[in-house]
Design an enzyme around this catalytic site. Structure first.
Site, PDB file in Angstrom:
ATOM      1  N   ALA A   1       0.860  -1.250   0.009  1.00  0.00           N
ATOM      2  CA  ALA A   1       0.041   0.011   0.094  1.00  0.00           C
ATOM      3  C   ALA A   1       0.833   1.030   0.117  1.00  0.00           C
ATOM      4  CB  ALA A   1      -0.941  -0.008   1.387  1.00  0.00           C
ATOM      5  N   GLU A  46      -0.689  -9.401  -0.142  1.00  0.00           N
ATOM      6  CA  GLU A  46      -2.007  -9.391  -0.121  1.00  0.00           C
ATOM      7  C   GLU A  46      -2.842  -9.529  -1.208  1.00  0.00           C
ATOM      8  OE1 GLU A  46      -1.783  -6.144   2.872  1.00  0.00           O
ATOM      9  OE2 GLU A  46      -2.630  -7.394   4.378  1.00  0.00           O
ATOM     10  N   GLU A 105       4.897  -4.720   7.245  1.00  0.00           N
ATOM     11  CA  GLU A 105       4.036  -3.632   8.044  1.00  0.00           C
ATOM     12  C   GLU A 105       4.587  -3.474   9.591  1.00  0.00           C
ATOM     13  OE1 GLU A 105       2.779  -5.980   6.132  1.00  0.00           O
ATOM     14  OE2 GLU A 105       1.082  -5.285   5.118  1.00  0.00           O
ATOM     15  N   GLY A 140       0.561  -4.841   1.059  1.00  0.00           N
ATOM     16  CA  GLY A 140      -0.684  -4.911   0.234  1.00  0.00           C
ATOM     17  C   GLY A 140      -0.265  -5.410  -1.251  1.00  0.00           C
TER      18      GLY A 140
HETATM   19  N1  CAA Z   1       4.749   3.144  -0.986  1.00  0.00           N
HETATM   20  C1  CAA Z   1       5.007   4.194  -1.469  1.00  0.00           C
HETATM   21  N2  CAA Z   1       6.117   4.522  -2.105  1.00  0.00           N
HETATM   22  C2  CAA Z   1       6.733   3.283  -2.322  1.00  0.00           C
HETATM   23  C3  CAA Z   1       6.480   2.030  -1.840  1.00  0.00           C
HETATM   24  C4  CAA Z   1       5.257   1.814  -0.945  1.00  0.00           C
HETATM   25  N3  CAA Z   1       5.012   0.893  -0.584  1.00  0.00           N
HETATM   26  N4  CAA Z   1       7.616   1.064  -2.007  1.00  0.00           N
HETATM   27  C5  CAA Z   1       8.526   1.670  -2.859  1.00  0.00           C
HETATM   28  N5  CAA Z   1       8.059   3.210  -2.868  1.00  0.00           N
HETATM   29  C6  CAA Z   1       8.912   4.009  -3.737  1.00  0.00           C
HETATM   30  C7  CAA Z   1       9.917   4.672  -2.909  1.00  0.00           C
HETATM   31  O1  CAA Z   1       9.652   5.625  -1.967  1.00  0.00           O
HETATM   32  C8  CAA Z   1      11.058   5.247  -3.936  1.00  0.00           C
HETATM   33  O2  CAA Z   1      10.286   6.423  -4.537  1.00  0.00           O
HETATM   34  P1  CAA Z   1      11.495   7.850  -4.850  1.00  0.00           P
HETATM   35  O3  CAA Z   1      12.043   7.066  -5.911  1.00  0.00           O
HETATM   36  O4  CAA Z   1      10.547   8.759  -5.051  1.00  0.00           O
HETATM   37  O5  CAA Z   1      12.275   7.721  -3.485  1.00  0.00           O
HETATM   38  C9  CAA Z   1      10.409   4.146  -5.298  1.00  0.00           C
HETATM   39  O6  CAA Z   1       9.375   3.639  -5.043  1.00  0.00           O
HETATM   40  C10 CAA Z   1      11.750   3.198  -5.491  1.00  0.00           C
HETATM   41  O7  CAA Z   1      11.830   2.388  -4.214  1.00  0.00           O
HETATM   42  P2  CAA Z   1      13.294   2.385  -3.430  1.00  0.00           P
HETATM   43  O8  CAA Z   1      14.181   3.545  -3.936  1.00  0.00           O
HETATM   44  O9  CAA Z   1      12.859   2.240  -2.048  1.00  0.00           O
HETATM   45  O10 CAA Z   1      13.666   0.966  -3.987  1.00  0.00           O
HETATM   46  P3  CAA Z   1      14.848   0.104  -3.593  1.00  0.00           P
HETATM   47  O11 CAA Z   1      15.010  -1.091  -4.668  1.00  0.00           O
HETATM   48  O12 CAA Z   1      15.922   0.688  -2.628  1.00  0.00           O
HETATM   49  O13 CAA Z   1      14.014  -0.657  -2.552  1.00  0.00           O
HETATM   50  C11 CAA Z   1      11.943  -1.997  -1.717  1.00  0.00           C
HETATM   51  C12 CAA Z   1      12.897  -1.639  -3.046  1.00  0.00           C
HETATM   52  C13 CAA Z   1      12.586  -2.900  -0.727  1.00  0.00           C
HETATM   53  C14 CAA Z   1      10.719  -2.575  -2.187  1.00  0.00           C
HETATM   54  C15 CAA Z   1      11.657  -0.664  -0.941  1.00  0.00           C
HETATM   55  O14 CAA Z   1      11.074   0.171  -1.844  1.00  0.00           O
HETATM   56  C16 CAA Z   1      10.524  -0.955   0.105  1.00  0.00           C
HETATM   57  O15 CAA Z   1      10.978  -1.368   1.214  1.00  0.00           O
HETATM   58  N6  CAA Z   1       9.155  -0.580   0.120  1.00  0.00           N
HETATM   59  C17 CAA Z   1       8.393  -0.438   1.088  1.00  0.00           C
HETATM   60  C18 CAA Z   1       7.636  -1.887   1.172  1.00  0.00           C
HETATM   61  C19 CAA Z   1       6.728  -1.696   2.442  1.00  0.00           C
HETATM   62  O16 CAA Z   1       7.091  -1.363   3.290  1.00  0.00           O
HETATM   63  N7  CAA Z   1       5.571  -2.395   1.844  1.00  0.00           N
HETATM   64  C20 CAA Z   1       4.376  -2.312   3.024  1.00  0.00           C
HETATM   65  C21 CAA Z   1       3.601  -1.111   2.948  1.00  0.00           C
HETATM   66  S1  CAA Z   1       2.318  -1.121   4.257  1.00  0.00           S
HETATM   67  C22 CAA Z   1       1.310  -1.893   3.741  1.00  0.00           C
HETATM   68  O17 CAA Z   1       0.983  -2.640   2.730  1.00  0.00           O
HETATM   69  C23 CAA Z   1      -0.011  -1.935   4.661  1.00  0.00           C
HETATM   70  C24 CAA Z   1      -1.310  -2.942   4.139  1.00  0.00           C
HETATM   71  O18 CAA Z   1      -1.262  -4.047   4.288  1.00  0.00           O
HETATM   72  C25 CAA Z   1      -2.279  -2.324   3.584  1.00  0.00           C
END
Ligand code: CAA
Length: 261
Positions: A67, A115, A135, A112
């Protein structure tokens, strides 16, 4: 092909391919993307020409990285619950589609995104796919069904480990624990999913629909009721021309020509 801002939808014969395409955020699910998915799932559900669906992510890095954290950051308790409610509507629309859905997991499937993958019937992963429910790293719990669907698929102990540690697992491990059906080379992912989808669409359409519905609903019942329910659903098949044609074709030693009636 229909396209909205973040989701693309195309029909390839009887197979619909839905692509979440927001590469700048690794296809993260914000409000708009969820709404677009909801529209497409509604359209697909109503379309009797579509016999199977493939769901994938745009680009070569992510299926869906979760998400959208930027969107969620400022939410209060009420808005958080509403966002999860929308997510649940989308996940259950996907799970309840008339057609079988194959997730072509082509990279990160986190939060998400994981999921979304587990709301599909079948998951096929490319070698670079990664799965996880991170999360707890963000101080929240999964909100789109992760605490419920994951233990139902991989069992309670393994789900608890993924949910409590936030660890990411690779495609091989996901395959070992039964989270994905198979792992293939990245360039083979869509062709493999398409071959499976086309095999599904070559079967009796009513039977495929009833098979999905019966398995899904029966899993929520006790085994006695579920088997009685299966018997009723089995009976329904005998009201169709697909059953008459399928059995006649077998006895005449020819391929069945199903009409979906
Ligand atoms: N939401 C918003 N933006 C996201 C995102 C997310 N879940 N995942 C990645 N992005 C964005 C980053 O912020 C980044 O944006 P910028 O270029 O503007 O800085 C872009 O996508 C590229 O990501 P990274 O630079 O972080 O890429 P990476 O290769 O270094 O890392 C990754 C990849 C490990 C997937 C890392 O992006 C990450 O950890 N993302 C978040 C994963 C996460 O925590 N997901 C769970 C979200 S909570 C949820 O989903 C709740 C629910 O159940 C409803």
């Amino acid at each position: 092909m229909h396209a909205m801002n973040n989701v693309r939808f195309e029909k390839k014969g009887a197979v619909a391919v839905v692509t979440i395409d927001r590469p700048k955020a690794l296809n993260a699910l914000n409000f708009e993307t969820l709404k677009e998915l909801q529209c497409f799932f509604y359209e697909i559900d109503m379309d009797r020409e579509i016999g199977a669906v493939i769901l994938t992510g745009g680009g070569d890095k992510a299926f869906v990285a979760g998400a959208d954290i930027a969107h969620m950051q400022e939410l209060d308790a009420r808005a958080g619950a509403e966002f999860a409610e929308l997510g649940h509507q989308v996940m259950s629309a996907l799970e309840n589609l008339n057609q079988p859905v194959i997730a072509a997991v082509n990279g990160f499937a986190l939060g998400g995104g994981c999921e979304l993958a587990i709301s599909c019937d079948i998951r096929i992963a490319s070698e670079n796919a990664r799965f996880g429910q991170p999360e707890v790293n963000l101080g929240v719990i999964p909100g789109f069904g992760g605490t419920q669907r994951l233990p139902r698929i991989i069992g309670r102990g393994l789900a608890a480990e993924l949910l409590f540690t936030g660890d990411m697992i690779d495609a091989t491990e996901a395959h070992r624990i039964g989270l994905v059906n198979k792992v293939v080379l990245a360039e083979q992912l869509l062709p493999t999913c398409m071959t499976m989808a086309e095999k599904i669409t070559s079967k009796g359409p009513v039977a495929i629909r009833l098979c999905k519905e019966t398995m899904k609903n029966g899993l929520e019942m006790d085994i006695g009721r579920a088997c009685r329910y299966e018997a009723v659903q089995f009976g329904q098949c005998f009201a169709t021309s697909d059953q008459k044609e399928g059995m006649k074709a077998f006895l005449e030693k020819r391929r069945a020509e199903f009409t979906g009636e």
